[in-house]
Scaffold this motif. Structure first.
Motif, PDB file in Angstrom:
ATOM      1  N   CYS A 160      33.710  39.614  40.512  1.00 31.59           N
ATOM      2  CA  CYS A 160      34.616  40.760  40.431  1.00 31.59           C
ATOM      3  C   CYS A 160      34.234  41.812  41.474  1.00 31.59           C
ATOM      4  CB  CYS A 160      34.558  41.382  39.038  1.00 31.59           C
ATOM      5  SG  CYS A 160      35.567  42.873  38.940  1.00 31.59           S
ATOM      6  N   SER A 205      36.128  44.820  41.535  1.00 34.75           N
ATOM      7  CA  SER A 205      36.803  46.055  41.134  1.00 34.75           C
ATOM      8  C   SER A 205      35.811  47.132  40.694  1.00 34.75           C
ATOM      9  CB  SER A 205      37.837  45.767  40.048  1.00 34.75           C
ATOM     10  OG  SER A 205      38.920  45.088  40.606  1.00 34.75           O
ATOM     11  N   LEU A 206      36.376  48.283  40.302  1.00 33.75           N
ATOM     12  CA  LEU A 206      35.587  49.508  40.204  1.00 33.75           C
ATOM     13  C   LEU A 206      34.355  49.423  39.294  1.00 33.75           C
ATOM     14  CD1 LEU A 206      35.520  52.333  41.299  1.00 33.75           C
ATOM     15  CD2 LEU A 206      36.868  53.077  39.335  1.00 33.75           C
ATOM     16  N   SER A 207      34.540  49.025  38.035  1.00 36.07           N
ATOM     17  CA  SER A 207      33.394  49.024  37.105  1.00 36.07           C
ATOM     18  C   SER A 207      32.276  48.138  37.627  1.00 36.07           C
ATOM     19  CB  SER A 207      33.834  48.527  35.728  1.00 36.07           C
ATOM     20  OG  SER A 207      34.850  49.327  35.223  1.00 36.07           O
ATOM     21  N   CYS A 208      32.645  46.983  38.101  1.00 33.25           N
ATOM     22  CA  CYS A 208      31.624  46.050  38.582  1.00 33.25           C
ATOM     23  C   CYS A 208      30.966  46.570  39.856  1.00 33.25           C
ATOM     24  CB  CYS A 208      32.235  44.669  38.802  1.00 33.25           C
ATOM     25  SG  CYS A 208      32.659  43.841  37.248  1.00 33.25           S
ATOM     26  N   CYS A 251      39.720  42.796  39.207  1.00 34.63           N
ATOM     27  CA  CYS A 251      39.194  42.854  37.833  1.00 34.63           C
ATOM     28  C   CYS A 251      39.383  41.565  37.016  1.00 34.63           C
ATOM     29  CB  CYS A 251      39.882  44.004  37.115  1.00 34.63           C
ATOM     30  SG  CYS A 251      39.247  44.266  35.459  1.00 34.63           S
ATOM     31  N   LEU A 252      38.293  41.098  36.446  1.00 37.55           N
ATOM     32  CA  LEU A 252      38.325  39.898  35.605  1.00 37.55           C
ATOM     33  C   LEU A 252      38.562  40.254  34.136  1.00 37.55           C
ATOM     34  CD1 LEU A 252      35.306  37.900  37.134  1.00 37.55           C
ATOM     35  CD2 LEU A 252      37.723  37.749  37.747  1.00 37.55           C
ATOM     36  N   ALA A 253      38.886  41.516  33.879  1.00 34.21           N
ATOM     37  CA  ALA A 253      39.192  41.990  32.524  1.00 34.21           C
ATOM     38  C   ALA A 253      37.989  41.914  31.591  1.00 34.21           C
ATOM     39  CB  ALA A 253      40.393  41.235  31.933  1.00 34.21           C
ATOM     40  N   GLN A 254      36.822  42.084  32.147  1.00 30.97           N
ATOM     41  CA  GLN A 254      35.590  42.126  31.348  1.00 30.97           C
ATOM     42  C   GLN A 254      34.761  43.326  31.798  1.00 30.97           C
ATOM     43  OE1 GLN A 254      34.497  40.068  28.830  1.00 30.97           O
ATOM     44  NE2 GLN A 254      36.479  39.033  28.872  1.00 30.97           N
ATOM     45  N   CYS A 255      35.446  44.456  32.039  1.00 29.40           N
ATOM     46  CA  CYS A 255      34.785  45.627  32.633  1.00 29.40           C
ATOM     47  C   CYS A 255      33.613  46.115  31.794  1.00 29.40           C
ATOM     48  CB  CYS A 255      35.787  46.750  32.822  1.00 29.40           C
ATOM     49  SG  CYS A 255      37.362  46.208  33.471  1.00 29.40           S
ATOM     50  N   CYS A 275      30.369  41.266  36.499  1.00 31.66           N
ATOM     51  CA  CYS A 275      30.542  39.917  35.951  1.00 31.66           C
ATOM     52  C   CYS A 275      31.162  38.987  36.991  1.00 31.66           C
ATOM     53  CB  CYS A 275      31.385  39.967  34.692  1.00 31.66           C
ATOM     54  SG  CYS A 275      33.014  40.629  34.926  1.00 31.66           S
TER      55      CYS A 275
HETATM   56  S1  FES Z   1      35.991  45.878  37.029  1.00 28.65           S
HETATM   57 FE1  FES Z   1      34.924  43.995  36.948  1.00 28.65          FE
HETATM   58  S2  FES Z   1      35.775  43.042  35.244  1.00 28.65           S
HETATM   59 FE2  FES Z   1      36.937  44.824  35.402  1.00 28.65          FE
END
Ligand code: FES
Length: 215
Positions: free
Chosen positions: A98, A100-103, A139-143, A148
């Motif tokens: 992933c 995206s932002l959280s990751c 995003c893999l929807a596991q933020c 992840c």
């Molecule tokens: S930002 Fe990584 S799973 Fe949503």
């Protein structure tokens, strides 16, 4: 990734890649009763082809277009739009990290560097032994478990750069602990009486909906 122009006259036959087996074609056809037209089955059909061949070759796109009775350009448009579909050979296992932002905030970039260092490949590349391919994805929807990544369909949560050595050394790192979705492996529904959860369609009646005719 940039656009590539293909001169169809100059594409050598051996570079077209593998074609569709009869089993793959039959499986694609078994999905037709689920959709109002053959064209509408294009995305599941691409999943079936990628599951069967490992990737979606130019020859497979051309033959899939014949099965779906649509222009080859309609197949290549969709196959090249979604990053999930590979149009060149990939490894036995695909790592999808992933981005995206959280990751990213929790160290995804460092995980990526550890993967690329360990495998010696970059994005959309495959190790020389054909074992691993690597790519990043939104995003893999596991933020809440960031950072992840997936190895094939298995999710690895809260991955640190120091975990990469151990994860890649595990031969079962792509083994699911839960049953795989049977979405693409469900018993084929053949045209015939409608099941109780749907209304009869033109396909059930043996008719060809107008928009499935070859264009
Ligand atoms: S930002 Fe990584 S799973 Fe949503």
């Amino acid at each position: 990734m940039s656009w590539q122009t293909i001169d169809r006259k100059s594409v050598a036959d051996e570079t077209l890649g593998p074609g569709l087996s009869d089993a793959i074609k039959d499986k694609v056809r078994s999905f037709f009763p689920r959709y109002p037209s053959k064209r509408a089955a294009l995305i599941p059909a691409l999943h079936i082809v990628q599951d069967g061949l490992g990737y979606i070759s130019l020859r497979a796109m051309r033959e899939l277009a014949e099965v779906l009775e649509i222009p080859p350009s309609a197949v290549i448009d969709v196959a090249t739009f979604y990053t999930h579909f590979w149009t060149h050979p990939k490894g036995r296992k695909t790592i999808v990290l992933c981005r995206s932002l959280s990751c990213e905030l929790l160290g995804g970039k460092q995980v990526q560097e550890a993967i690329e260092r360990k495998l010696g490949i970059g994005e959309h590349e495959t190790t020389p032994d054909g074992e691993y391919s690597f790519m990043t994805e939104e995003c893999l929807a596991q933020c809440d478990h960031a950072p992840c990544m997936l190895i094939n369909e298995k999710l690895h949560k809260r991955v640190c750069p120091e975990d990469i050595e151990r994860i890649l050394a595990d031969p079962d790192n792509d083994r699911l602990d839960i049953p795989r979705s049977d979405l693409y492996d469900a018993p084929a529904r053949t045209a015939g009486p409608a099941t109780k959860d749907r209304e009869p369609t033109a396909v059930d009646a043996g008719e060809q909906p107008p928009d499935t005719k070859a264009t």
